[in-house]
Design a protein around this motif. Structure first.
Motif, PDB file in Angstrom:
ATOM      1  N   THR A 141       0.844  -1.190   0.000  1.00 46.14           N
ATOM      2  CA  THR A 141       0.000   0.000   0.000  1.00 46.14           C
ATOM      3  C   THR A 141       0.880   1.240   0.000  1.00 46.14           C
ATOM      4  O   THR A 141       1.940   1.271   0.622  1.00 46.14           O
ATOM      5  CB  THR A 141      -0.957   0.038   1.208  1.00 46.14           C
ATOM      6  OG1 THR A 141      -0.196   0.061   2.418  1.00 46.14           O
ATOM      7  CG2 THR A 141      -1.873  -1.161   1.209  1.00 46.14           C
ATOM      8  N   ILE A 142       0.402   2.261  -0.701  1.00 44.21           N
ATOM      9  CA  ILE A 142       1.140   3.506  -0.813  1.00 44.21           C
ATOM     10  C   ILE A 142       0.142   4.633  -1.074  1.00 44.21           C
ATOM     11  O   ILE A 142      -0.695   4.534  -1.976  1.00 44.21           O
ATOM     12  CB  ILE A 142       2.209   3.422  -1.934  1.00 44.21           C
ATOM     13  CG1 ILE A 142       2.954   4.749  -2.077  1.00 44.21           C
ATOM     14  CG2 ILE A 142       1.604   2.976  -3.256  1.00 44.21           C
ATOM     15  CD1 ILE A 142       4.158   4.674  -3.020  1.00 44.21           C
ATOM     16  N   ASN A 143       0.200   5.669  -0.257  1.00 44.52           N
ATOM     17  CA  ASN A 143      -0.657   6.843  -0.423  1.00 44.52           C
ATOM     18  C   ASN A 143      -2.127   6.467  -0.621  1.00 44.52           C
ATOM     19  O   ASN A 143      -2.784   6.878  -1.570  1.00 44.52           O
ATOM     20  CB  ASN A 143      -0.149   7.688  -1.592  1.00 44.52           C
ATOM     21  CG  ASN A 143       1.242   8.213  -1.336  1.00 44.52           C
ATOM     22  OD1 ASN A 143       1.547   8.683  -0.242  1.00 44.52           O
ATOM     23  ND2 ASN A 143       2.117   8.116  -2.323  1.00 44.52           N
ATOM     24  N   ASN A 144      -2.624   5.645   0.307  1.00 47.14           N
ATOM     25  CA  ASN A 144      -4.031   5.231   0.347  1.00 47.14           C
ATOM     26  C   ASN A 144      -4.437   4.350  -0.829  1.00 47.14           C
ATOM     27  O   ASN A 144      -5.633   4.220  -1.134  1.00 47.14           O
ATOM     28  CB  ASN A 144      -4.954   6.445   0.428  1.00 47.14           C
ATOM     29  CG  ASN A 144      -4.845   7.154   1.750  1.00 47.14           C
ATOM     30  OD1 ASN A 144      -4.561   6.542   2.780  1.00 47.14           O
ATOM     31  ND2 ASN A 144      -5.061   8.457   1.753  1.00 47.14           N
ATOM     32  N   THR A 145      -3.475   3.742  -1.506  1.00 44.11           N
ATOM     33  CA  THR A 145      -3.785   2.817  -2.596  1.00 44.11           C
ATOM     34  C   THR A 145      -3.056   1.497  -2.380  1.00 44.11           C
ATOM     35  O   THR A 145      -2.087   1.419  -1.626  1.00 44.11           O
ATOM     36  CB  THR A 145      -3.361   3.373  -3.968  1.00 44.11           C
ATOM     37  OG1 THR A 145      -1.924   3.380  -4.060  1.00 44.11           O
ATOM     38  CG2 THR A 145      -3.908   4.778  -4.195  1.00 44.11           C
ATOM     39  N   ILE A 146      -3.549   0.452  -3.056  1.00 42.98           N
ATOM     40  CA  ILE A 146      -2.816  -0.811  -3.173  1.00 42.98           C
ATOM     41  C   ILE A 146      -2.184  -0.827  -4.554  1.00 42.98           C
ATOM     42  O   ILE A 146      -2.837  -0.496  -5.551  1.00 42.98           O
ATOM     43  CB  ILE A 146      -3.741  -2.031  -3.017  1.00 42.98           C
ATOM     44  CG1 ILE A 146      -4.557  -1.955  -1.733  1.00 42.98           C
ATOM     45  CG2 ILE A 146      -2.920  -3.322  -3.039  1.00 42.98           C
ATOM     46  CD1 ILE A 146      -5.611  -3.058  -1.638  1.00 42.98           C
ATOM     47  N   GLN A 147      -0.913  -1.231  -4.620  1.00 43.89           N
ATOM     48  CA  GLN A 147      -0.231  -1.343  -5.900  1.00 43.89           C
ATOM     49  C   GLN A 147       0.552  -2.645  -5.958  1.00 43.89           C
ATOM     50  O   GLN A 147       0.753  -3.314  -4.936  1.00 43.89           O
ATOM     51  CB  GLN A 147       0.693  -0.140  -6.135  1.00 43.89           C
ATOM     52  CG  GLN A 147      -0.050   1.188  -6.207  1.00 43.89           C
ATOM     53  CD  GLN A 147       0.821   2.334  -6.657  1.00 43.89           C
ATOM     54  OE1 GLN A 147       1.844   2.145  -7.328  1.00 43.89           O
ATOM     55  NE2 GLN A 147       0.421   3.556  -6.303  1.00 43.89           N
ATOM     56  N   ALA A 148       0.981  -3.005  -7.149  1.00 41.33           N
ATOM     57  CA  ALA A 148       1.732  -4.250  -7.357  1.00 41.33           C
ATOM     58  C   ALA A 148       2.949  -3.969  -8.225  1.00 41.33           C
ATOM     59  O   ALA A 148       2.888  -3.176  -9.173  1.00 41.33           O
ATOM     60  CB  ALA A 148       0.840  -5.301  -8.010  1.00 41.33           C
ATOM     61  N   ILE A 149       4.040  -4.617  -7.890  1.00 42.41           N
ATOM     62  CA  ILE A 149       5.281  -4.531  -8.657  1.00 42.41           C
ATOM     63  C   ILE A 149       5.701  -5.939  -9.038  1.00 42.41           C
ATOM     64  O   ILE A 149       5.593  -6.875  -8.237  1.00 42.41           O
ATOM     65  CB  ILE A 149       6.386  -3.830  -7.835  1.00 42.41           C
ATOM     66  CG1 ILE A 149       6.155  -2.313  -7.822  1.00 42.41           C
ATOM     67  CG2 ILE A 149       7.767  -4.147  -8.362  1.00 42.41           C
ATOM     68  CD1 ILE A 149       7.169  -1.549  -6.979  1.00 42.41           C
ATOM     69  N   ASP A 150       6.172  -6.107 -10.253  1.00 43.12           N
ATOM     70  CA  ASP A 150       6.714  -7.383 -10.696  1.00 43.12           C
ATOM     71  C   ASP A 150       7.970  -7.674  -9.876  1.00 43.12           C
ATOM     72  O   ASP A 150       8.934  -6.901  -9.893  1.00 43.12           O
ATOM     73  CB  ASP A 150       7.048  -7.307 -12.190  1.00 43.12           C
ATOM     74  CG  ASP A 150       7.452  -8.650 -12.773  1.00 43.12           C
ATOM     75  OD1 ASP A 150       8.388  -9.273 -12.231  1.00 43.12           O
ATOM     76  OD2 ASP A 150       6.842  -9.080 -13.777  1.00 43.12           O
TER      77      ASP A 150
END
Length: 750
Positions: A141-150
């Motif tokens: 999570t980053i800045n109120n979001t969920i994100q994904a990285i390979d």
């Protein structure tokens, strides 16, 4: 600012090299993974959060031979609270101006760097891989979001969610753009193809609700939601006033979720409702606040719950990971779940049925003196011995105090009240032990899942509370404030930052309130930064008004984003994560009750009262071992080193200090623990004997990790924090290591 609006494409050769290296190191290490506890691919080691590691090389006999194998420097002055995870032989760490870095633990070399991830959850990230191992992802999570990285290439996965991210503010029943704070401080937990995650919405009046959700790690779709504040027709709705879900916040899981992966059960340690210390607007027991809740991890369906504090008025939220153990109770093996609390109790339940394994008694406690408040008449007290003191008396006062300070506190103790479950008041002080810091807190529990032993890092710090009547938080500027702010901006700021705040000699200030903490904003204005001089003449109220004028809220919390990203040296493959589309409109945070609901006419708040944390006699921090087979405390040892940490004679040292650190329990009978003063210990898990002690060059504020490779076992310590002024600064000693991740191992066999 995104220096790579279109992320740079890796060459075919570079991509091939990365993939081959990851495959090679994966194959090299696969032979070691013979146990579900032989890896550290989750924040707490495994989804069970036991911090248990199964490896045989480091033993009680040779642990004192551990030495530094290698160090990965973070190369900046930022203190990182990040807990590394290790997948095969790739370790993922945070460093270099908030970059996520993949490090090859065979060579110590960087594989890739994803730079400028300011706002990433401080404590760690999650790892997931598909069954065929072709899709490997880091979820965070980053800045109120969920994100994904390979996980192989380090690049953002833009097919995840909507253009690479999921907005955590959506789906909570409030206007998303009004929420300034929702992402958790912990990474959540991966179970199968789901990320199960809580939140940290804050603890002020009208903070957002802390409902727990599960998201698909491939698509980003929300698969289920569990309403921690029940809505009409849901179980527990009657434990609140009508329509309380419309204005009550909190009741969140801000710490560690544990999962029984064999049964598919998630155990949630749920926090307190808002407002923590005054609950006239939430009369009732307030489910599922302060509850251990067992959910079907695949569907979010409630299986059972137990409330450890009814109608909490003391901020005694559950903050540590529930521990999953098999205990031997009266000759019968029982799969149990145990949770330690901030006020020093341990509750133990049958993992499947929720039935208490040790008796729990509802005992009466005093009523509240506050208008409109109805303290719950009883509270559950488990039969296991508690691991903290619950009262400050003249006899237990810190003996290192000077005579004048002792007399000062004797008088305050005579007037104030101290003891368990005494409701707060506006008539007298409450000297509460433990206070806002706990007890047991995040990262402070571990266990051996097989033998019934549970370990707790505990701190005994008092809080001094007193309720005060307050007006609702002010978010709008008055006419006079607006005039004062505009006058200050025109005379002081406009020359460098532009007439419309769009920038000039200095950077743009548009929406700067969303990008900086208030304390950072205040420090920059008062002290200056770079070519900008300090303006020490600006008073506090004008500073707060200016901050609100620039889009911030001093009463809230904003995740930090650097205005000018720093791209570090090394194999940088991307920067900034997925680009977040800004809100078209930005609603103000909720600041009052909905018109249609009944509510108290007054609100009360209190400070956390942490000015005298070492009010009672040391030890202030201890490692406590519980034998949950018979419900006894097997041993207790003081940990950490600090100066006196009190107002008074600070020349003497005390044998323990403040901590929110971590542990690792090994199958060879060791408990590794970090503590205040850069301390790293190895204790005998059976009897608490100290077998090894190390002092690091920098302070530790993260969960340790462990891995093994080709029969060799490694211990990883994040030592990137500065020593406090009241502690011993080992970073200035000869031979001190740089800030970084310090890896220990036994010497190679000759």
């Amino acid at each position: 600012m995104n220096l790579f609006p279109k992320e740079p494409q890796l060459t075919v050769v570079a991509r091939l090299i990365i993939c081959i290296s990851v495959f090679f190191i994966s194959a090299c290490n696969s032979e070691n993974s013979t146990s579900q506890y032989a890896t550290w691919t989750h924040y707490g080691g495994s989804p069970e959060q036991s911090r248990f590691f199964d490896a045989r090389e480091i033993t009680k006999e040779n642990v004192n031979q551990l030495e530094i194998a290698w160090v990965f420097p973070t190369e900046d002055e930022t203190p990182y609270f990040f807990s590394p995870i290790i997948v095969d032989t790739v370790m993922y760490v945070m460093g270099k101006h908030s970059s996520l870095i993949a490090v090859n633990v065979v060579t110590g070399k960087e594989i890739w760097i994803h730079a400028n991830l300011n706002g990433l959850t401080r404590r760690g990230i999650n790892y997931w891989e598909s069954k065929d191992k072709k899709d490997k992802r880091l979820i965070f999570t980053i800045n109120n979001t969920i994100q994904a990285i390979d996980a192989v290439t380090g690049k953002s996965i833009l097919s995840f969610g909507k253009e690479g991210y999921v907005d955590l503010r959506e789906g909570l029943g409030r206007e998303p753009s009004s929420m300034r704070r929702i992402q958790p401080m912990m990474p959540g937990v991966i179970f199968e193809d789901l990320l199960i995650i809580g939140s940290s919405p804050g603890e002020n009046y009208f903070s957002p609700p802390g409902h727990v959700r599960a998201y698909n790690v491939v698509t980003g779709n929300m698969e289920w939601i569990f309403h921690t504040i029940p809505q009409p027709g849901e179980f527990g709705y009657e434990t609140w006033p009508k329509d309380a879900y419309k204005y009550i916040g909190g009741v969140n899981v801000w710490s560690e979720i544990s999962v029984d992966t064999q049964r598919g059960i998630a155990y949630l340690p749920v926090g307190s409702p808002t407002y923590d210390y005054y609950g006239a607007d939430r009369i009732g027991s307030n489910l599922f606040g302060n509850s251990l809740v067992a959910l079907d991890a695949r569907t979010g369906e409630r299986l059972w719950h137990y409330q450890t504090v009814h109608h909490d008025l003391w901020d005694y939220d559950l903050a540590s990971a529930p521990q999953l153990l098999t205990i031997n109770r009266n000759g019968k093996k029982v799969d149990a779940v145990a949770v330690a609390t901030k006020h020093g109790f341990v509750f133990v339940f049958d993992r499947v049925t929720g039935e208490p394994i040790f008796p729990i008694e509802e005992k009466p406690f005093p009523p509240s003196e506050m208008p409109g408040e109805e303290a719950w008449p009883t509270q559950p007290i488990p039969s296991l011995p508690n691991f903290t003191r619950n009262e400050v008396t003249k006899e237990t006062l810190n003996p290192y105090f000077t005579d004048s300070i002792k007399q000062f506190w004797y008088k305050r103790l005579e007037i104030g009240k101290s003891g368990l479950y005494i409701p707060l008041s506006d008539k007298h002080e409450n000297i509460t032990m433990p206070g806002a810091l706990g007890g047991a807190n995040y990262g402070n529990t571990a266990s051996n899942p097989t033998n019934g032993m549970m370990y707790i890092l505990t701190q005994e710090h008092a809080s001094i509370y007193k309720l005060n009547k307050v007006e609702p938080p002010k978010v709008d500027l008055s006419v006079n404030e607006l005039q004062r702010v505009k006058a200050l901006y025109n005379t002081t700021c406009q020359t460098c930052h532009g007439k419309d705040m769009s920038g000039g000699v200095g950077p743009s200030l548009q929406k700067i309130g969303e990008q900086l903490f208030y304390d950072e904003f205040r420090s920059t204005v008062v002290n200056g930064k770079g070519q900008m001089p300090g303006f020490v003449h600006v008073d506090e109220e004008t500073l707060k008004a200016m901050y609100r004028y620039l889009g911030g809220n001093p009463m809230s919390f904003n995740f930090r984003r650097n205005l000018e990203p720093i791209i570090p040296k090394g194999p940088v493959v991307a920067t900034g994560g997925a680009s977040i589309i800004p809100d078209e409109t930005r609603a103000l945070p909720m600041s009052d009750y909905p018109e249609e609901v009944d509510h108290p006419s007054e609100r009360y708040t209190t400070e956390y009262g942490l000015d005298w944390p070492a009010l009672a006699a040391p030890p202030w921090s201890s490692l406590v071992a519980y034998n949950l087979n018979d419900g006894s405390i097997a041993w207790r040892k003081p940990v950490g080193q600090d100066s006196l940490y009190v107002q008074g004679d600070q020349s003497k040292g005390a044998p323990s200090g403040v901590l929110r650190k971590g542990m690792i329990v090994t199958s060879t009978g060791l408990v590794f623990a970090t503590a205040k003063g850069g301390k790293l210990y190895a204790f005998d898990a059976e009897n608490g004997d100290l077998l090894w002690e190390e002092t690091l060059s920098h302070e530790v504020n993260a969960q340790p990790s462990m891995y093994w490779l080709d029969g060799k076992q490694y211990l990883v310590i994040n030592a990137t924090s500065n020593f406090a002024k009241d502690s011993y600064d080992h970073s200035k000693k000869q031979g001190a290591l740089p800030k970084g991740y310090v890896v220990y191992a036994l010497p190679d066999k000759k």
